[in-house]
Design an enzyme around this catalytic site. Structure first.
Site, PDB file in Angstrom:
ATOM      1  N   LYS A 122      -8.678   6.907 -19.239  1.00 31.48           N
ATOM      2  CA  LYS A 122      -9.017   7.480 -20.540  1.00 31.48           C
ATOM      3  C   LYS A 122      -7.810   7.416 -21.494  1.00 31.48           C
ATOM      4  CE  LYS A 122     -12.773   8.244 -18.242  1.00 31.48           C
ATOM      5  NZ  LYS A 122     -13.105   9.520 -17.606  1.00 31.48           N
ATOM      6  N   ARG A 142       0.849  -1.195   0.000  1.00 29.67           N
ATOM      7  CA  ARG A 142       0.000   0.000   0.000  1.00 29.67           C
ATOM      8  C   ARG A 142       0.883   1.244   0.000  1.00 29.67           C
ATOM      9  NH1 ARG A 142      -1.220   1.593   4.603  1.00 29.67           N
ATOM     10  NH2 ARG A 142      -2.156  -0.317   5.402  1.00 29.67           N
ATOM     11  N   ASP A 144      -7.530  19.248 -14.034  1.00 22.90           N
ATOM     12  CA  ASP A 144      -7.835  17.902 -14.508  1.00 22.90           C
ATOM     13  C   ASP A 144      -7.481  17.900 -15.991  1.00 22.90           C
ATOM     14  OD1 ASP A 144      -9.052  15.637 -15.596  1.00 22.90           O
ATOM     15  OD2 ASP A 144     -10.644  15.630 -14.086  1.00 22.90           O
TER      16      ASP A 144
HETATM   17  C1  LIG Z   1     -13.498   9.889 -16.253  1.00 19.88           C
HETATM   18  C2  LIG Z   1     -13.064  11.165 -15.702  1.00 19.88           C
HETATM   19  C3  LIG Z   1     -12.759  11.315 -14.343  1.00 19.88           C
HETATM   20  C4  LIG Z   1     -12.932  10.174 -13.346  1.00 19.88           C
HETATM   21  O1  LIG Z   1     -12.056   9.133 -13.573  1.00 19.88           O
HETATM   22  P1  LIG Z   1     -12.396   7.600 -13.210  1.00 19.88           P
HETATM   23  O2  LIG Z   1     -11.159   6.895 -13.622  1.00 19.88           O
HETATM   24  O3  LIG Z   1     -13.613   7.231 -13.981  1.00 19.88           O
HETATM   25  O4  LIG Z   1     -12.655   7.572 -11.747  1.00 19.88           O
HETATM   26  C5  LIG Z   1     -12.337  12.541 -13.910  1.00 19.88           C
HETATM   27  N1  LIG Z   1     -12.213  13.592 -14.747  1.00 19.88           N
HETATM   28  C6  LIG Z   1     -12.494  13.489 -16.054  1.00 19.88           C
HETATM   29  C7  LIG Z   1     -12.352  14.680 -16.914  1.00 19.88           C
HETATM   30  C8  LIG Z   1     -12.933  12.289 -16.572  1.00 19.88           C
HETATM   31  O5  LIG Z   1     -13.245  12.202 -17.874  1.00 19.88           O
END
Ligand SMILES: *Cc1c(COP(=O)(O)O)cnc(C)c1O
Length: 389
Positions: free
Chosen positions: A193, A44, A168
């Site tokens: 993604k 962890r 982000d």
């Molecule tokens: C999908 C996504 C998230 C969340 O990510 P997960 O891996 O699904 O928890 C956060 N920000 C953006 C812009 C996303 O497209």
């Protein structure tokens, strides 16, 4: 970082010469004496495969350190845990639905106040900040309406109240945009993604700018424990090997798709930062290295959920699914899928129309993707009469 640097930033195994990164599928590490170890004690806290991934993403984003979490939201959650009761966040209004749900239903209850503003206008950000603002939280481009915010401009505003700027960077990917170079303090990715890129894992990545922030996130990562497992770390590293290749192809495909959509009679608005008509096209061009991403979203002239559903169930290559950024093209209807957790009025206010459809272009032939959309429009019009016009 160009493709050469990325590929050669991935180390081979010094022990055996293995060219790919070994998967250390272990929970613990033998110690010579209590506290005497080879830098790893419990998985962890740290794991060699995870460390390779974390060092790699820190390099990709030009940051001080990287951290790998079990999902993107777990990474977002770790950043929020640096806050205390009474702190405020100013966030982009078109925020990822899951982040909105976490902010609203978990953190507001714990005394964190969140103000949502359209951050594409710097004045809105300047007006929303107070001396209690601890974080300014943006996505650029946003999901799903692809709004672009001026990261360097917002970084200056954040500094004026000693708030941190969190970006982000999921949609731009480190290939197009390095927010830390533009003044951001923390960068977040849903590794699920573009970075993973094959729709075969969920992962979250956080990159920090300073050693002080790195220590805080490291502490929370270990204390809360939402780490990414070694096998998924391996897959994420493997995804990064082809990130440059994939992302650029996806950008090329998105340009072709956007050009097709703007000229189609059934289409209402088209959102794509590469269009000269996009509100912050010039900023996008500058801060995204001339790459506009692989996502295009659009509404229909017949702005109803019914028309959108007819369309999203008529494509052949664009598969109907949540998520984005993978090698296979996907499409979704945000109002009923990714953004269903956002109340209707808020959704409409931030530009997510009833018929809005989000396309994630994969790495197929661009011409095939365009003809797939063309046949879907035809099929729906044929089956349902003049539903679009
Ligand atoms: C999908 C996504 C998230 C969340 O990510 P997960 O891996 O699904 O928890 C956060 N920000 C953006 C812009 C996303 O497209």
């Amino acid at each position: 970082m160009n493709a050469t640097k990325i590929i050669h930033a991935i180390p081979s195994d010094p022990l055996t010469g293995a060219i790919s990164v070994p998967v250390y599928q272990t929970s613990t590490f033998i110690q010579e004496a209590p506290g005497v170890n080879k830098g790893f004690d419990y998985a962890r806290s740290n794991n060699p495969t995870r460390k390779t991934l974390e060092d790699l993403v820190a390099k990709l984003e030009n940051g001080h350190a990287g951290f790998a979490f079990s999902t993107g939201l777990a990474g977002i959650d770790a950043v929020l845990k640096t806050l205390s009761f009474g702190d405020e966040i100013v966030a982009v209004d078109d925020i990822y639905g899951g982040a909105y749900r976490l902010f609203t239903h978990v953190y507001e209850k714990l005394g964190i106040k969140v103000k949502y503003v359209d951050t594409t206008d710097l004045d809105n950000v300047a007006q929303a900040i107070t001396t209690r603002t601890r974080l300014i939280w943006i996505e650029s481009p946003t999901n799903p309406t692809l709004k672009v915010s001026d990261i360097a401009g917002i970084a200056k505003i954040a500094k004026s109240v000693k708030a941190l700027l969190v970006v982000d960077n999921t949609f731009a990917s480190p290939i197009a945009q390095q927010p830390i170079d533009l003044g951001a303090d923390i960068v977040i990715h849903s590794g699920t993604k573009y970075i993973g890129g094959h729709s075969d894992l969920v992962a979250g990545l956080v990159v920090t700018k300073t050693s002080e922030l790195s220590e805080k996130i490291k502490f929370i990562q270990n204390a809360s424990g939402a780490v990414l497992g070694p096998w998924d770390c391996f897959l994420t590293i493997r995804g990064i090997e082809t990130l440059d290749l994939r992302y650029k192809k996806q950008c090329e495909n998105a340009i072709k798709v956007a050009d097709f959509l703007v000229n189609h009679e059934a289409v209402g608005e088209v959102h794509f930062p590469g269009l000269v008509t996009h509100k912050n096209h010039d900023i996008a061009r500058k801060q995204q290295n001339g790459l506009f991403g692989g996502i295009v979203s659009f509404s229909l002239k017949n702005d109803t959920q019914e028309a959108a559903v007819a369309f999203v169930t008529s494509t052949k290559y664009f598969k109907l699914a949540e998520s984005l950024g993978g090698v296979k093209s996907l499409l979704c209807h945000p109002a009923q899928m990714t953004h269903a957790s956002i109340p209707r009025e808020i959704r409409l206010r931030s530009g997510i129309k009833e018929s809005l459809i989000r396309l994630s272009c994969g790495v197929e032939e661009g011409a095939d993707l365009v003809s797939d959309l063309g046949q879907a429009f035809q099929q729906v019009t044929h089956k349902r009469g003049a539903i679009f016009i």
